[in-house]
Design a protein around this motif. Structure first.
Motif, PDB file in Angstrom:
ATOM      1  N   ASP A  45      29.158  32.880 -22.261  1.00 11.22           N
ATOM      2  CA  ASP A  45      28.671  33.836 -21.274  1.00 11.22           C
ATOM      3  C   ASP A  45      28.804  35.271 -21.807  1.00 11.22           C
ATOM      4  OD1 ASP A  45      28.942  35.783 -19.028  1.00 11.22           O
ATOM      5  OD2 ASP A  45      28.690  33.990 -17.790  1.00 11.22           O
ATOM      6  N   LEU A  46      27.661  35.914 -22.061  1.00  9.49           N
ATOM      7  CA  LEU A  46      27.658  37.269 -22.628  1.00  9.49           C
ATOM      8  C   LEU A  46      28.348  38.268 -21.701  1.00  9.49           C
ATOM      9  CD1 LEU A  46      26.838  39.402 -24.727  1.00  9.49           C
ATOM     10  CD2 LEU A  46      24.577  39.500 -23.617  1.00  9.49           C
ATOM     11  N   GLY A  47      28.038  38.216 -20.410  1.00  9.72           N
ATOM     12  CA  GLY A  47      28.645  39.150 -19.460  1.00  9.72           C
ATOM     13  C   GLY A  47      30.156  39.033 -19.426  1.00  9.72           C
ATOM     14  N   ALA A  48      30.659  37.810 -19.420  1.00 12.25           N
ATOM     15  CA  ALA A  48      32.113  37.593 -19.395  1.00 12.25           C
ATOM     16  C   ALA A  48      32.755  38.125 -20.676  1.00 12.25           C
ATOM     17  CB  ALA A  48      32.424  36.107 -19.217  1.00 12.25           C
ATOM     18  N   TRP A  49      32.085  37.918 -21.808  1.00 13.61           N
ATOM     19  CA  TRP A  49      32.618  38.394 -23.091  1.00 13.61           C
ATOM     20  C   TRP A  49      32.649  39.919 -23.128  1.00 13.61           C
ATOM     21  CZ3 TRP A  49      30.601  41.128 -27.321  1.00 13.61           C
ATOM     22  CH2 TRP A  49      31.389  41.098 -28.485  1.00 13.61           C
TER      23      TRP A  49
END
Length: 195
Positions: A105-109
């Motif tokens: 998950d890009l947003g979480a990263w």
């Protein structure tokens, strides 16, 4: 222009399959690959994080389908992966247009890394680059799109309307910039500010 010390470069779908002109048709911006490479180089030299995004198309005839040579990154990208001077690097795979709907998950990263600014480059301007930039803007990130580090292809839409790759890319840039989703800028501006 300010480029944050931890701004992430999101390199979208720079894959060999996009070189298959018989499948995609005429493209624009032949300088895009050199500009993408220059962005990766400056990000790695300044130890900023780079996100490499790969499209794993579920369509059986797509040049981007897993298991087909076209799914791999273009040679100049593959040669640069893992070569950063200590900056973080992330590989995201996706089956849809937005890198924010990939794995991991890009947003979480980005949130975990404390990153609030992203620079988006890659293929195609009006598809996965635009969708990633729009979502980034909606999610509250400061999004820059390095316009001349993207390219796309001629496209046919409804009512028999057909637009050249340049027209499609310009319309995408106008929507992103004019709509407030992202700031559309030139690669040189970004490289100069980040270097």
């Amino acid at each position: 222009m300010e480029i944050a010390e931890n701004a992430a470069l999101v390199v979208v779908d720079v894959q060999k399959g996009f070189d298959e002109a018989d499948f995609w048709g005429p493209r624009n911006n032949p300088e895009a690959d050199d500009n993408i490479a220059s962005l990766i180089d400056v990000w790695q030299a300044t130890e900023r994080p780079v996100v490499f995004v790969r499209h794993d198309s579920p369509k059986p005839r797509s040049p981007l389908r897993p298991g087909y040579e076209g799914n791999g990154f273009k040679e100049y990208v593959e040669q640069r992966r893992g070569k950063g001077a200590g900056g973080d690097e992330l590989l995201i795979t996706k089956t849809v247009n937005s890198a924010f709907y990939g794995t991991p998950d890009l947003g979480a990263w980005l949130k975990a890394e404390g990153i609030s600014q992203i620079v988006v480059a890659g293929i195609q301007t009006n598809m996965c680059v635009e969708t990633t930039a729009r979502m980034g803007g909606n999610l509250g990130y400061d999004v820059l799109v390095a316009y001349d580090a993207t390219y796309t292809f001629d496209l046919e839409g409804p009512f028999g309307w057909r637009r050249s790759a340049d027209e499609v890319a310009q319309a995408s840039a106008v929507s992103l910039h004019g709509g407030g989703f992202a700031r559309v800028v030139a690669t040189k501006e970004v490289v100069d500010a980040a270097g």
